[in-house]
Design an enzyme around this catalytic site. Structure first.
Site, PDB file in Angstrom:
ATOM      1  N   HIS A   1       2.776  14.746   1.087  1.00  0.00           N
ATOM      2  CA  HIS A   1       2.028  15.942   0.694  1.00  0.00           C
ATOM      3  C   HIS A   1       2.955  17.139   0.818  1.00  0.00           C
ATOM      4  O   HIS A   1       3.829  17.145   1.690  1.00  0.00           O
ATOM      5  CB  HIS A   1       0.853  16.187   1.650  1.00  0.00           C
ATOM      6  CG  HIS A   1      -0.257  15.204   1.504  1.00  0.00           C
ATOM      7  ND1 HIS A   1      -1.047  15.144   0.388  1.00  0.00           N
ATOM      8  CD2 HIS A   1      -0.725  14.247   2.340  1.00  0.00           C
ATOM      9  CE1 HIS A   1      -1.958  14.183   0.551  1.00  0.00           C
ATOM     10  NE2 HIS A   1      -1.766  13.620   1.718  1.00  0.00           N
TER      11      HIS A   1
ATOM     12  N   HIS B   1     -10.211   0.820   1.258  1.00  0.00           N
ATOM     13  CA  HIS B   1     -10.100   1.823   2.320  1.00  0.00           C
ATOM     14  C   HIS B   1     -11.345   1.574   3.170  1.00  0.00           C
ATOM     15  O   HIS B   1     -12.433   2.018   2.813  1.00  0.00           O
ATOM     16  CB  HIS B   1     -10.073   3.245   1.751  1.00  0.00           C
ATOM     17  CG  HIS B   1      -9.909   4.274   2.827  1.00  0.00           C
ATOM     18  ND1 HIS B   1      -8.767   5.012   2.987  1.00  0.00           N
ATOM     19  CD2 HIS B   1     -10.735   4.648   3.833  1.00  0.00           C
ATOM     20  CE1 HIS B   1      -8.895   5.802   4.049  1.00  0.00           C
ATOM     21  NE2 HIS B   1     -10.094   5.608   4.567  1.00  0.00           N
TER      22      HIS B   1
ATOM     23  N   ASP C   1       1.382   2.753   3.582  1.00  0.00           N
ATOM     24  CA  ASP C   1       0.534   3.918   3.350  1.00  0.00           C
ATOM     25  C   ASP C   1       1.360   5.204   3.372  1.00  0.00           C
ATOM     26  O   ASP C   1       0.865   6.258   3.778  1.00  0.00           O
ATOM     27  CB  ASP C   1      -0.625   4.009   4.356  1.00  0.00           C
ATOM     28  CG  ASP C   1      -1.756   4.895   3.837  1.00  0.00           C
ATOM     29  OD1 ASP C   1      -1.716   5.297   2.652  1.00  0.00           O
ATOM     30  OD2 ASP C   1      -2.680   5.196   4.606  1.00  0.00           O
TER      31      ASP C   1
ATOM     32  N   HIS D   1      -4.495  -0.592   5.658  1.00  0.00           N
ATOM     33  CA  HIS D   1      -4.126   0.235   6.820  1.00  0.00           C
ATOM     34  C   HIS D   1      -5.035  -0.011   8.033  1.00  0.00           C
ATOM     35  O   HIS D   1      -5.734   0.886   8.508  1.00  0.00           O
ATOM     36  CB  HIS D   1      -4.068   1.729   6.486  1.00  0.00           C
ATOM     37  CG  HIS D   1      -5.140   2.273   5.584  1.00  0.00           C
ATOM     38  ND1 HIS D   1      -6.471   2.076   5.817  1.00  0.00           N
ATOM     39  CD2 HIS D   1      -5.060   3.012   4.451  1.00  0.00           C
ATOM     40  CE1 HIS D   1      -7.159   2.675   4.864  1.00  0.00           C
ATOM     41  NE2 HIS D   1      -6.335   3.246   4.026  1.00  0.00           N
TER      42      HIS D   1
ATOM     43  N   LYS E   1      -9.252  -0.741  -6.233  1.00  0.00           N
ATOM     44  CA  LYS E   1      -9.216  -0.082  -4.926  1.00  0.00           C
ATOM     45  C   LYS E   1     -10.506   0.682  -4.652  1.00  0.00           C
ATOM     46  O   LYS E   1     -10.910   1.517  -5.459  1.00  0.00           O
ATOM     47  CB  LYS E   1      -8.025   0.878  -4.898  1.00  0.00           C
ATOM     48  CG  LYS E   1      -7.980   1.807  -3.694  1.00  0.00           C
ATOM     49  CD  LYS E   1      -7.587   1.081  -2.421  1.00  0.00           C
ATOM     50  CE  LYS E   1      -7.790   1.962  -1.187  1.00  0.00           C
ATOM     51  NZ  LYS E   1      -6.548   2.443  -0.608  1.00  0.00           N
TER      52      LYS E   1
ATOM     53  N   HIS F   1       1.557   5.383  -1.750  1.00  0.00           N
ATOM     54  CA  HIS F   1       1.229   6.533  -2.604  1.00  0.00           C
ATOM     55  C   HIS F   1       2.534   7.158  -3.079  1.00  0.00           C
ATOM     56  O   HIS F   1       3.350   7.557  -2.239  1.00  0.00           O
ATOM     57  CB  HIS F   1       0.456   7.599  -1.823  1.00  0.00           C
ATOM     58  CG  HIS F   1      -0.819   7.095  -1.226  1.00  0.00           C
ATOM     59  ND1 HIS F   1      -2.037   7.264  -1.836  1.00  0.00           N
ATOM     60  CD2 HIS F   1      -1.067   6.428  -0.068  1.00  0.00           C
ATOM     61  CE1 HIS F   1      -2.988   6.731  -1.070  1.00  0.00           C
ATOM     62  NE2 HIS F   1      -2.423   6.201   0.002  1.00  0.00           N
TER      63      HIS F   1
ATOM     64  N   ASN G   1      -5.209   7.192  -6.266  1.00  0.00           N
ATOM     65  CA  ASN G   1      -5.953   8.421  -5.957  1.00  0.00           C
ATOM     66  C   ASN G   1      -5.189   9.676  -6.383  1.00  0.00           C
ATOM     67  O   ASN G   1      -4.883  10.551  -5.592  1.00  0.00           O
ATOM     68  CB  ASN G   1      -6.338   8.483  -4.469  1.00  0.00           C
ATOM     69  CG  ASN G   1      -5.140   8.493  -3.533  1.00  0.00           C
ATOM     70  OD1 ASN G   1      -4.075   7.983  -3.864  1.00  0.00           O
ATOM     71  ND2 ASN G   1      -5.320   9.076  -2.362  1.00  0.00           N
TER      72      ASN G   1
ATOM     73  N   HIS H   1       0.858  -1.197   0.000  1.00  0.00           N
ATOM     74  CA  HIS H   1       0.000   0.000   0.000  1.00  0.00           C
ATOM     75  C   HIS H   1       0.888   1.239   0.000  1.00  0.00           C
ATOM     76  O   HIS H   1       1.468   1.594   1.028  1.00  0.00           O
ATOM     77  CB  HIS H   1      -0.912   0.014   1.232  1.00  0.00           C
ATOM     78  CG  HIS H   1      -1.851   1.182   1.260  1.00  0.00           C
ATOM     79  ND1 HIS H   1      -3.171   1.065   1.589  1.00  0.00           N
ATOM     80  CD2 HIS H   1      -1.662   2.491   0.996  1.00  0.00           C
ATOM     81  CE1 HIS H   1      -3.753   2.242   1.519  1.00  0.00           C
ATOM     82  NE2 HIS H   1      -2.840   3.136   1.167  1.00  0.00           N
TER      83      HIS H   1
HETATM   84  O1  DOR Z   1      -3.880   9.419   5.355  1.00  0.00           O
HETATM   85  C1  DOR Z   1      -4.146   9.048   4.224  1.00  0.00           C
HETATM   86  N1  DOR Z   1      -3.576   9.635   3.141  1.00  0.00           N
HETATM   87  N2  DOR Z   1      -5.017   8.076   4.053  1.00  0.00           N
HETATM   88  C2  DOR Z   1      -5.459   7.738   2.850  1.00  0.00           C
HETATM   89  O2  DOR Z   1      -6.256   6.873   2.790  1.00  0.00           O
HETATM   90  C3  DOR Z   1      -5.018   8.463   1.646  1.00  0.00           C
HETATM   91  C4  DOR Z   1      -3.714   9.070   1.859  1.00  0.00           C
HETATM   92  C5  DOR Z   1      -3.331  10.066   0.808  1.00  0.00           C
HETATM   93  O3  DOR Z   1      -3.555   9.837  -0.375  1.00  0.00           O
HETATM   94  O4  DOR Z   1      -2.769  11.111   1.171  1.00  0.00           O
HETATM   95 ZN    ZN Z   2      -3.394   5.059   1.435  1.00  0.00          ZN
END
Ligand code: DOR
Ligand code: ZN
Length: 347
Positions: A252, A137, A248, A175, A100, A16, A42, A14
């Protein structure tokens, strides 16, 4: 005391990695220590079709460090309108590893997520038929559901029903964040597996909210109580086949995390395998790390484990505080940045 451990190369089930400059900045951290990773779809806009999946995979491969053998595994973002034929094509062509589910408005970039569960029945039936994994999720978002109960209520209102309705559908509750989630996965194994992040095993809501608000600890599902944290650690450290590694890691830009309306997600890839090793050592279960990190996931996804190995040594080092990303204020904070990390990957 064990000070050195060699395990088969782990996979991250998992992850990103985003797109563009962020992708280029963060992907090398995972590619360095992990053989494969399931990449979350996503993006903005999401990876919703086989064509989107192919194009994203090409961008990911182009962002890999030269000579890397890392393999990205792509997922299809489920919407109310997902076409079962397109999903099947994506799976048969080796583009998509799974589908997903994001319940609409459950987390970052979930606005296109599922709003009406009746509308996804045909897709789930098709996935059951072709043996395609369903990644969830697992949170139920509604005004009558407290944010700390979203995982539990998702299980009660949806997942327990799907387990009976689609007995041949292989699923992953991602998660895991609660004792209820941990217990349910075990009760529904081997049909159901669950991934566990490093931070849900390290932190409680006291760390997040109890000593000054730590916006970077805001994640979905939210970090819960000591009871939940202990259940997650014991589950992972048990080595049982239904629990496996999924970081996970979710970078950002700093300004989106530290904001009056902050965004959920924690970037932990730079310290991930090292933090799992610490947890397993603390649990007296270093001998189970390989099962959790490198064997249980491939087994659930019906793939062979990696042939290569990595070696971790008890050598302290300091995690970087942030990763630089080209562009105005795009830098991303790193989980445990500035802290002394006790384990280090040495090969
Ligand atoms: O904390 C999270 N951030 N949970 C998620 O399910 C998505 C992820 C994100 O894409 O930033
Ligand atoms: Zn995630």
């Amino acid at each position: 005391m064990t000070t050195r451990i060699t395990i088969r190369k782990p996979d991250d089930w998992h992850l990103h990695v985003r797109d563009g400059e962020m992708l280029k900045a963060v992907l090398p951290f995972t590619a360095k220590h992990f053989g494969r990773a399931i990449l979350m779809p996503n993006l903005v806009p999401p990876v919703r079709t086989c064509a989107d999946g192919k194009a994203y995979r090409e961008r990911v491969i182009a962002a890999l460090p030269r000579g890397s053998t890392f393999k990205p595994l792509m997922t299809c973002y489920l919407t109310d309108d997902t076409d079962p034929d397109d999903v099947e094509r994506g799976f048969r062509d080796g583009v998509f590893t799974g589908v997903k589910l994001y319940p609409a408005h459950a987390t970052t970039n979930s606005a296109y997520g599922v709003t009406d569960y009746n509308k996804i029945t045909r897709v789930l039936e098709r996935m059951e038929k072709i043996g395609m994994p369903f990644l969830m999720h697992g949170e139920y978002v509604a005004t009558d559901v407290d944010i700390f109960d979203r995982e539990k209520v998702f299980i009660e209102r949806l997942l327990s029903k799907w387990i009976r309705q689609f007995p041949g559908l292989r699923m992953i509750l991602e998660h895991l964040s609660s004792k209820e989630g941990v217990d349910f996965v075990k009760s529904a194994a081997p049909q159901l597996g669950g991934t566990i992040t490093p931070y849900h095993m390290m932190l409680t809501r006291n760390d997040w909210l109890g000593h000054g608000l730590k916006p970077y600890m805001y994640v979905m599902p939210v970090i819960k109580t000591e009871r939940d944290r202990l259940a997650l650690r014991r589950a992972a450290a048990s080595g049982e086949a239904c629990y496996f590694l999924g970081t996970d890691s979710a970078p950002h830009p700093y300004a989106k995390k530290v904001s009056v309306s902050g965004i959920p997600g924690m970037f932990n890839a730079p310290v991930a395998i090292e933090t799992y090793a610490q947890v397993f050592e603390e649990e007296g279960a270093l001998d189970k790390l390989e099962a959790f990190a490198s064997l249980n996931g491939p087994k659930h996804y019906r793939m062979p484990p990696n042939e290569e190995t990595i070696t971790l040594e008890k050598t302290p080092w300091t995690a970087p505080e942030e990763v630089k990303v080209p562009g105005p204020d795009q830098r991303a904070l790193i989980y445990r940045g500035g802290e002394t990390i006790s384990w280090k990957v040495v090969n």
